[in-house]
Design an enzyme around this catalytic site. Structure first.
Site, PDB file in Angstrom:
ATOM      1  N   LYS A  70      11.430  79.084  36.433  1.00  0.00           N
ATOM      2  CA  LYS A  70      10.394  79.690  37.281  1.00  0.00           C
ATOM      3  C   LYS A  70       9.280  80.286  36.420  1.00  0.00           C
ATOM      4  O   LYS A  70       8.103  80.137  36.729  1.00  0.00           O
ATOM      5  CB  LYS A  70      11.023  80.756  38.194  1.00  0.00           C
ATOM      6  CG  LYS A  70      11.836  80.131  39.310  1.00  0.00           C
ATOM      7  CD  LYS A  70      12.738  81.109  40.041  1.00  0.00           C
ATOM      8  CE  LYS A  70      13.646  80.330  40.999  1.00  0.00           C
ATOM      9  NZ  LYS A  70      14.689  81.165  41.620  1.00  0.00           N
ATOM     10  N   GLN A 130      16.741  87.151  42.114  1.00  0.00           N
ATOM     11  CA  GLN A 130      17.559  85.965  41.827  1.00  0.00           C
ATOM     12  C   GLN A 130      18.992  86.204  42.300  1.00  0.00           C
ATOM     13  O   GLN A 130      19.632  87.175  41.907  1.00  0.00           O
ATOM     14  CB  GLN A 130      17.526  85.669  40.312  1.00  0.00           C
ATOM     15  CG  GLN A 130      18.231  84.401  39.915  1.00  0.00           C
ATOM     16  CD  GLN A 130      17.550  83.138  40.453  1.00  0.00           C
ATOM     17  OE1 GLN A 130      16.346  83.007  40.409  1.00  0.00           O
ATOM     18  NE2 GLN A 130      18.344  82.230  40.985  1.00  0.00           N
ATOM     19  N   ASP A 149      10.420  84.201  48.922  1.00  0.00           N
ATOM     20  CA  ASP A 149      11.605  83.368  49.169  1.00  0.00           C
ATOM     21  C   ASP A 149      11.785  83.102  50.668  1.00  0.00           C
ATOM     22  O   ASP A 149      12.594  82.259  51.045  1.00  0.00           O
ATOM     23  CB  ASP A 149      12.862  84.079  48.630  1.00  0.00           C
ATOM     24  CG  ASP A 149      13.382  83.439  47.359  1.00  0.00           C
ATOM     25  OD1 ASP A 149      13.037  82.268  47.111  1.00  0.00           O
ATOM     26  OD2 ASP A 149      14.131  84.107  46.635  1.00  0.00           O
TER      27      ASP A 149
END
Ligand code: NDP
Length: 281
Positions: A52, A96, A119
């Site tokens: 990322k 995460q 997200d």
């Protein structure tokens, strides 16, 4: 059979994101910012975070990374997320997963304002998706829709079968397909006749987490098969689809690696730039 090249499509999207990030910089004098919070030292999570960060560098998105120890206290973790939620340089915040067991993931995620929830996991964004309203959509299912769109597959009127009903893949995937006018069936571990359900699919999405779980006898001739699975085996990474046999029947199919995986990261960057544009006006 034709292969859907997720790597090439993700590269196109990243080029588009880069152009938007440059325009954003010209207008606002700063880069779109993405903060990633990583707990502990899980090797797979470390790889995902590294990917990322690299993708941010490639696209002109500024990345901020907080590495927190696995034994961080709930309070310390909350302080970090709260600070990022308020930081004007940060337009997107990503925690995460998976989290260490002692942390309350739901609570931590709830500290991310929906506008920074790149997200798409917050109740508000999931609710918007369910209502068919504009909002941020989870990156993996959004990436699948983009793969279909850029491969000229319209879900409208098609029978779509999603195997898997997780909150991060299966459920949002089903809602996106429904919103795109497919006739959607969602299968899971209690589905009575999985083979029969799958074999009726014009578009079959596998998000199970079991190597070579979808076999050729579960696939209709000419179906479009999207393999979301990422399974680490002794022979390397493989998907949920028995690729060698299924590719003989599918009209279009995604490989693993090089299919859905690169799209997830590309959509994260797209969501971040969109969040930055929305926040800065
Ligand atoms: P989960 O483990 O959360 O969900 C798996 C789903 O598969 C569940 O709904 C489960 O059913 C269902 N399932 C399990 N066994 C069976 C079975 N025998 N028959 C039918 N259904 C079954 O996984 P995720 O949704 O998080 O991920 C799915 C896969 O996608 C994984 O391989 C993961 O690594 C991968 N992934 C890939 C991403 C990418 O970027 N490419 C991103 C995210 C995930 P039930 O609900 O009944 O238990």
């Amino acid at each position: 059979m034709k292969l859907i090249d997720g790597k090439a499509i993700a590269a196109q999207i990243k080029a588009e994101v880069r152009a938007r990030a440059e325009k954003f910089f010209e207008r606002h004098g700063k880069q779109p910012g993405l903060a990633v919070v990583l707990f502990g030292d899980d090797p797979a999570s470390q790889i995902y975070v590294r990917n990322k960060i690299r993708a941010c560098e490639e696209t002109g998105v500024r990345s901020f990374t907080d590495y927190l120890p696995a034994d961080v206290t709930e309070r310390q973790a909350e302080e970090v997320v709260r600070a990022l939620a308020e930081d004007e340089k940060v337009h997107g915040v990503l925690i995460q997963l998976p989290l260490p067991a002692h942390l309350d993931g739901k609570r931590l995620l709830s500290l991310i304002p929906p506008i920074k929830d790149v997200d798409g996991f917050s109740a508000e964004n999931v609710g918007r998706l369910a209502l068919g309203e504009a909002g941020t959509v989870a990156c993996t299912p959004l990436g699948v829709m983009e793969l279909l769109r850029r491969s000229n597959v319209s879900p409208e009127g098609k029978r779509a079968v999603v195997v898997g009903r997780s909150n991060i893949v299966g459920k949002p995937m089903a809602m996106l397909l429904l919103n795109a006018n497919a006739t959607v069936t969602v299968c899971h571990s209690r589905t009575a006749d999985l083979k029969e359900e799958c074999a009726r699919a014009d578009i079959l999405i596998a998000a199970v987490g079991r190597p070579a779980f979808i076999t050729a006898d579960m696939v209709k001739e000419g179906a479009v098969v999207i393999d979301v699975g990422v399974n680490r085996t002794e022979r390397g990474v493989c998907g949920d689809v028995d690729f060698g046999a299924v590719c003989e029947k599918a009209s279009l199919i995604t490989p693993v690696p090089g299919g859905v995986g690169p799209m997830t990261v590309a959509m994260l960057l797209q969501n971040t730039v969109a969040a930055a544009e929305a926040q800065e006006g």
